[in-house]
Design an enzyme around this catalytic site. Sequence first.
Site, short mmCIF file in Angstrom:
data_model
loop_
_atom_site.label_atom_id
_atom_site.label_comp_id
_atom_site.label_asym_id
_atom_site.label_seq_id
_atom_site.Cartn_x
_atom_site.Cartn_y
_atom_site.Cartn_z
N SER A 30 0.82 -1.20 0.00
CA SER A 30 0.00 0.00 0.00
C SER A 30 0.86 1.26 0.00
O SER A 30 1.59 1.49 -0.95
CB SER A 30 -0.97 -0.07 1.19
OG SER A 30 -1.94 0.92 1.12
N ASP A 61 -10.32 -3.51 -5.15
CA ASP A 61 -9.67 -2.66 -4.13
C ASP A 61 -10.35 -1.29 -4.12
O ASP A 61 -10.28 -0.56 -5.11
CB ASP A 61 -8.18 -2.53 -4.48
CG ASP A 61 -7.37 -1.86 -3.38
OD1 ASP A 61 -7.96 -1.06 -2.63
OD2 ASP A 61 -6.17 -2.13 -3.29
N HIS A 70 -8.25 -4.65 -0.84
CA HIS A 70 -6.97 -4.05 -0.45
C HIS A 70 -6.13 -4.99 0.42
O HIS A 70 -4.91 -4.89 0.45
CB HIS A 70 -7.26 -2.74 0.30
CG HIS A 70 -6.06 -1.83 0.36
ND1 HIS A 70 -5.45 -1.33 -0.77
CD2 HIS A 70 -5.35 -1.35 1.41
CE1 HIS A 70 -4.42 -0.57 -0.41
NE2 HIS A 70 -4.34 -0.58 0.91
C1 MLT Z 1 -3.18 4.53 1.94
O1 MLT Z 1 -2.24 4.08 2.55
O2 MLT Z 1 -4.11 5.11 2.44
C2 MLT Z 1 -3.26 4.33 0.49
O3 MLT Z 1 -3.66 3.10 0.34
C3 MLT Z 1 -2.00 4.45 -0.23
C4 MLT Z 1 -1.24 5.67 0.08
O4 MLT Z 1 -1.78 6.58 0.69
O5 MLT Z 1 -0.06 5.71 -0.30
#
Ligand code: MLT
Length: 210
Positions: free
Chosen positions: A102, A152, A183
Amino acid sequence: MEHIHLWQPGKSGRTLLLLHGTGGNERDLLSIAETVSPDANVLAVRGRSLDEGMNRFFLRLAEGVFDEADLLEKTEELADFLVSASSRYGFALNQTIAVGYSNGANIAAAMLLLRPETLQGGILLRAMVPFRPDVLPVLAGKQVLLNSGESDPILPLDNANELARMFRESGASVQHEVLGTGHNLTKQDLTLAKNWLGNVMACSPNLDPL
Ligand code: MLT
């Protein structure tokens, strides 16, 4: 610039750079490293940006909307830290694979686009386009596994497809897997990562050290 991190020497020349997701820390991906490459050195790093008390690797303006200036600065800092860690601990950057989830996958993607000389490649678990460079870098010889979740809600598939396209156009060798999930990570992520890494190692067994 120093980062809070954990170093675990392994028994092979391979190094995994572990980059956690939002709200995580340097210990989060240790079990993934143990599963995908138990012999590898591990450098697990904690993100230096705080978002409502949660560790991240760079700031965001909203979910999926990044503070690009901060992203570029933090990417350079992390790349510089990786270079200094490679001299301190004696590992080769050209045998270092970033493993990010992520937010950690997004900064790994940014490192490949901005400082490709610091990595051999990346296992990017749920990544999106971190920024759009004016000129694409030369990524010939870089290896990327991109695992996306079909449903996701945080990282839309169109965006992940664009990232895969961007890496391919830059000359990287890309395996993009779309998993029937969201996710969260699944067992299939680990199986794919382990097999992919096995192939990368089989194709580059005798890389020169630094
Ligand atoms: C998060 O972490 O909220 C998103 O999935 C990815 C990011 O903000 O880089």
